[in-house]
Scaffold this active site. Structure first.
Site, PDB file in Angstrom:
ATOM      1  N   LYS A 256     101.536 -30.135 -10.342  1.00  0.00           N
ATOM      2  CA  LYS A 256     103.073 -30.346 -10.266  1.00  0.00           C
ATOM      3  C   LYS A 256     103.270 -31.929 -10.471  1.00  0.00           C
ATOM      4  CE  LYS A 256     104.146 -26.804  -6.981  1.00  0.00           C
ATOM      5  NZ  LYS A 256     104.946 -26.508  -5.684  1.00  0.00           N
TER       6      LYS A 256
ATOM      7  N   HIS B 112      97.854 -30.852  -3.012  1.00  0.00           N
ATOM      8  CA  HIS B 112      98.850 -30.921  -2.205  1.00  0.00           C
ATOM      9  C   HIS B 112      99.338 -32.487  -1.680  1.00  0.00           C
ATOM     10  CE1 HIS B 112      98.217 -26.767  -0.169  1.00  0.00           C
ATOM     11  NE2 HIS B 112      99.027 -26.780  -1.284  1.00  0.00           N
TER      12      HIS B 112
ATOM     13  N   HIS C 241      98.818 -16.205  -6.927  1.00  0.00           N
ATOM     14  CA  HIS C 241      98.757 -17.432  -5.792  1.00  0.00           C
ATOM     15  C   HIS C 241      97.827 -16.901  -4.839  1.00  0.00           C
ATOM     16  CE1 HIS C 241     100.770 -21.223  -5.530  1.00  0.00           C
ATOM     17  NE2 HIS C 241     100.830 -21.153  -4.312  1.00  0.00           N
TER      18      HIS C 241
ATOM     19  N   TYR D 185      97.095 -23.066   6.371  1.00  0.00           N
ATOM     20  CA  TYR D 185      95.858 -22.249   6.310  1.00  0.00           C
ATOM     21  C   TYR D 185      95.114 -22.390   7.672  1.00  0.00           C
ATOM     22  CZ  TYR D 185      96.926 -22.534   1.467  1.00  0.00           C
ATOM     23  OH  TYR D 185      97.453 -22.292   0.013  1.00  0.00           O
TER      24      TYR D 185
ATOM     25  N   ARG E  21      94.590 -18.285  -4.629  1.00  0.00           N
ATOM     26  CA  ARG E  21      94.682 -19.733  -4.483  1.00  0.00           C
ATOM     27  C   ARG E  21      94.656 -19.837  -2.717  1.00  0.00           C
ATOM     28  NH1 ARG E  21      96.416 -25.104  -5.664  1.00  0.00           N
ATOM     29  NH2 ARG E  21      98.136 -26.105  -4.332  1.00  0.00           N
TER      30      ARG E  21
ATOM     31  N   ARG F 255      96.908 -22.955  -9.337  1.00  0.00           N
ATOM     32  CA  ARG F 255      98.261 -22.294  -9.438  1.00  0.00           C
ATOM     33  C   ARG F 255      98.386 -21.734 -10.685  1.00  0.00           C
ATOM     34  NH1 ARG F 255      99.702 -27.769  -7.878  1.00  0.00           N
ATOM     35  NH2 ARG F 255     100.546 -28.009  -5.831  1.00  0.00           N
TER      36      ARG F 255
END
Length: 302
Positions: free
Chosen positions: A173, A271, A245, A280, A248, A149
């Protein structure tokens, strides 16, 4: 007028400390909640968080929601649901007035991706002899080869680089850390930047460990990374609307297309849920057909 700010402040602190959400995410929640407060103030509605009802919230949503895109609508309703659920959790209210208000159904937007040749063209368009050139090449190589990110890229530290082992430590995150593999080519490019460019910066004490620096020896901003990529896309006349992004997304999609395990991709991207990674699977449907053709037992039945 009713004062919502103490409740909003408590909720945002809860999101940061208990849920581990990033500052950017909590800012989005704050914007949505203050949108409601502004509506109430402008209409002179004296409803506190304890007194506002489902009917009043529905009226607000009906007057507001048409001006928003589908995803913004969904986020607004999700924010309000989360806020009032928190008030219930803290025994500030008994029942949530948002309980029966449903989220709108929205289509899942498939992420934009770049081909390997488009990525090569973007990186090759960097003028290495100009100020920032070697740094920009190293950053784009890391975005693509490690699936970072933009916030993870700009906060990378020298102490996060474990090049001898072939890994970097990434803080994602909620300050959750993960180790991501890095290839030898990218290691070489990053080392060039460190040894021949970064050493010439005058670096303030607080940025001594920051990997990528601006001309003043300080941490780069997210906006700067966006600008660098937009300018490169313009230079090669790329029609796609891309951002950091996009690299990514391309990292994940290319790994999947080449047979990587979805769980491994999930781990590398950081994730929490496999559902987030599964988007994806929809990017290249021809890949899914190849998987069925190759692995389904019916293929080999007579």
């Amino acid at each position: 007028m009713a004062n919502w700010q103490p409740y909003i402040k408590q909720y945002l602190n809860f999101l940061r400390l208990e849920r581990g959400l990033s500052e950017n995410t909590t800012k989005s929640y704050a914007l949505d909640l203050n949108r409601l407060v502004k509506y109430l103030d402008s209409n002179q509605f004296d409803y506190s968080p304890k007194r506002i009802t489902e009917e009043e919230l529905r009226d607000y949503l009906y007057t507001t929601i048409d001006s928003l895109q589908a995803r913004s609508r969904a986020r607004l309703i999700s924010t309000l649901k989360g806020f009032f659920n928190y008030l219930v959790l803290e025994d500030i209210i008994v029942n949530s007035p948002m309980e029966l208000i449903e989220l709108p159904k929205i289509g899942r937007k498939l992420p934009d991706t770049l081909s390997t040749s488009e990525i090569d063209k973007l990186i090759n368009a960097i003028e290495l002899h100009k100020e920032g050139g070697e740094r920009n090449r190293a950053m784009l190589e890391m975005l693509y080869s490690c699936g970072l990110r933009v916030s993870e890229l700009i906060t990378l530290q020298l102490s996060d680089l474990f090049f001898d082992e072939g890994f970097i430590r990434v803080t994602g995150k909620g300050n959750k850390q993960r180790f991501v593999p890095i290839d030898d080519k990218t290691i070489g490019i990053v080392n060039l930047y460190i040894k021949y460019i970064r050493v010439h910066h005058t670096i303030p004490k607080e940025y001594q460990d920051t990997l990528f620096l601006n001309r003043r020896g300080k941490q780069l901003t997210r906006a700067m990374i966006f600008t660098i990529i937009k300018n490169l896309a313009k230079a090669i006349k790329l029609e796609k609307n891309i951002s950091p992004h996009t690299f990514r997304h391309s990292f994940a999609s290319h790994l999947l297309q080449n047979g990587a395990d979805l769980r491994a991709i999930q781990t590398m991207l950081g994730h929490e849920s496999i559902t987030t990674t599964e988007v994806y699977m929809h990017v290249d449907r021809s890949f899914l057909k190849e998987v069925i053709d190759k692995f389904h037992p019916h293929k080999n039945r007579v």
